[in-house]
Write an enzyme that holds these catalytic residues in place. Structure first.
Site, mmCIF file in Angstrom:
data_model
loop_
_atom_site.group_PDB
_atom_site.id
_atom_site.type_symbol
_atom_site.label_atom_id
_atom_site.label_comp_id
_atom_site.label_asym_id
_atom_site.label_seq_id
_atom_site.Cartn_x
_atom_site.Cartn_y
_atom_site.Cartn_z
ATOM 1 N N GLY A 46 0.847 -1.192 0.000
ATOM 2 C CA GLY A 46 0.000 0.000 0.000
ATOM 3 C C GLY A 46 0.878 1.235 0.000
ATOM 4 N N GLN A 51 2.528 10.027 1.985
ATOM 5 C CA GLN A 51 3.873 9.459 2.165
ATOM 6 C C GLN A 51 4.861 9.960 1.114
ATOM 7 O OE1 GLN A 51 2.203 5.222 2.619
ATOM 8 N NE2 GLN A 51 4.100 5.137 3.781
ATOM 9 N N CYS A 91 6.019 -0.215 7.749
ATOM 10 C CA CYS A 91 5.599 1.025 7.088
ATOM 11 C C CYS A 91 6.765 1.525 6.244
ATOM 12 C CB CYS A 91 5.222 2.071 8.135
ATOM 13 S SG CYS A 91 4.716 3.648 7.406
ATOM 14 N N LEU A 92 6.472 1.880 5.004
ATOM 15 C CA LEU A 92 7.545 2.354 4.120
ATOM 16 C C LEU A 92 8.114 3.679 4.612
ATOM 17 C CD1 LEU A 92 5.921 1.402 0.690
ATOM 18 C CD2 LEU A 92 7.678 0.152 1.973
ATOM 19 N N HIS A 133 -4.425 1.043 7.675
ATOM 20 C CA HIS A 133 -3.073 1.632 7.715
ATOM 21 C C HIS A 133 -3.004 2.844 6.763
ATOM 22 C CE1 HIS A 133 1.455 0.995 8.081
ATOM 23 N NE2 HIS A 133 1.384 1.821 7.039
ATOM 24 N N GLU A 134 -3.536 2.670 5.542
ATOM 25 C CA GLU A 134 -3.447 3.767 4.556
ATOM 26 C C GLU A 134 -4.353 4.937 4.942
ATOM 27 O OE1 GLU A 134 -0.989 3.552 2.765
ATOM 28 O OE2 GLU A 134 -0.676 1.411 3.018
ATOM 29 N N HIS A 137 -2.620 7.054 7.387
ATOM 30 C CA HIS A 137 -1.671 7.991 6.743
ATOM 31 C C HIS A 137 -2.396 9.236 6.252
ATOM 32 C CE1 HIS A 137 2.204 6.043 6.712
ATOM 33 N NE2 HIS A 137 1.749 4.937 6.150
HETATM 34 O O1 K1U Z 1 1.713 2.387 3.787
HETATM 35 C C1 K1U Z 1 2.800 1.826 3.890
HETATM 36 O O2 K1U Z 1 3.707 2.270 4.591
HETATM 37 C C2 K1U Z 1 3.007 0.539 3.157
HETATM 38 C C3 K1U Z 1 2.970 -0.662 4.085
HETATM 39 C C4 K1U Z 1 1.524 -1.138 4.188
HETATM 40 C C5 K1U Z 1 1.195 -2.144 5.236
HETATM 41 C C6 K1U Z 1 2.056 -3.147 5.626
HETATM 42 C C7 K1U Z 1 1.694 -4.080 6.577
HETATM 43 C C8 K1U Z 1 0.462 -4.019 7.135
HETATM 44 C C9 K1U Z 1 -0.394 -3.017 6.780
HETATM 45 C C10 K1U Z 1 -0.027 -2.097 5.812
HETATM 46 C C11 K1U Z 1 3.856 -1.738 3.476
HETATM 47 O O3 K1U Z 1 3.609 -2.195 2.425
HETATM 48 S S1 K1U Z 1 5.247 -2.222 4.387
HETATM 49 C C12 K1U Z 1 5.960 -3.523 3.366
HETATM 50 C C13 K1U Z 1 5.190 -4.790 3.407
HETATM 51 O O4 K1U Z 1 4.362 -4.997 4.261
HETATM 52 C C14 K1U Z 1 5.425 -5.823 2.372
HETATM 53 C C15 K1U Z 1 6.407 -5.696 1.426
HETATM 54 C C16 K1U Z 1 6.589 -6.682 0.462
HETATM 55 C C17 K1U Z 1 5.800 -7.785 0.438
HETATM 56 C C18 K1U Z 1 4.821 -7.947 1.391
HETATM 57 C C19 K1U Z 1 4.627 -6.964 2.362
HETATM 58 ZN ZN ZN Z 2 2.781 3.173 6.294
#
Ligand code: K1U
Ligand code: ZN
Length: 176
Positions: A46, A51, A91-92, A133-134, A137
């Site tokens: 996401g 972000q 979270c990125l 989560h989104e 943000h």
């Molecule tokens: O919004 C963001 O920071 C993105 C975040 C979203 C998220 C992750 C976990 C739970 C809820 C929401 C991410 O994508 S972090 C990276 C991640 O979870 C992932 C990366 C590669 C493959 C699978 C997952």
């Molecule tokens: Zn995030």
């Protein structure tokens, strides 16, 4: 398409509540394409416009294994939430940190697509977690806001150390 720079905590722009999208045009379509490009490259499941420093109620999601189920959330509203689950999140904007927080298990959402068409979905599992989560943000919240004070202090120390190490490494390679 362009890969955008993802802001990192504690950038103050991550704390702003985004404004609703009012114009559904070709520029919005390009922004959506850039967000997907940035999210897939990260990689993530996401990404919210806040972000990448954009002040609009827009997020993209793809929780599928094959990365072929794109979802666009514009001006999203939670109509209902139900149940509870413990969700392991990253979270990125807080790279390298993962923790478990409590989320609603199921959500019902109303949003608009890239053409401005309203739609509603019911979601559970990872999609429900990612939607929450989104949407956080877009309201200026981060998943680390749900951590205990102790965990947040530990995270701060961890991030300060990582920043010091990166700075020392940069100045050492500049001096060489
Ligand atoms: O919004 C963001 O920071 C993105 C975040 C979203 C998220 C992750 C976990 C739970 C809820 C929401 C991410 O994508 S972090 C990276 C991640 O979870 C992932 C990366 C590669 C493959 C699978 C997952
Ligand atoms: Zn995030």
């Amino acid at each position: 398409m362009t890969q955008l720079k993802i802001l990192h905590f504690p950038d103050p722009r991550l704390r702003e509540r985004a404004r609703p999208v009012e114009v559904f045009d070709a520029a919005l379509e390009r922004t959506v394409a850039d967000l997907f490009e940035t999210m897939y490259a990260a990689p993530g499941i996401g990404l919210a416009a806040t972000q990448v420093g954009l002040d609009c109620q827009l997020a993209v999601i793809d929780v599928s294994e094959q990365k072929n189920e794109r979802r666009v959330l514009i001006n999203p509203e939670l109509l209902a939430r139900d149940g509870q689950c413990d969700s392991e999140e990253g979270c990125l904007s807080v790279p390298g940190y993962y923790d478990t927080i409590r989320r609603a298990e199921r959500v019902q959402l109303r949003a608009r697509d890239v053409h401005g068409e309203p739609y509603e979905i019911e979601a559970d599992g990872l999609l429900a977690v990612c939607i929450q989560h989104e949407m956080d943000h877009l309201n200026g919240h981060l998943f680390i806001d749900y951590l205990s004070d102790l965990k947040r202090r530990r995270l701060r120390r961890q991030l300060d150390k990582a920043r010091r190490e990166a700075r020392d490494e940069a100045s050492a390679s500049g001096a060489a």
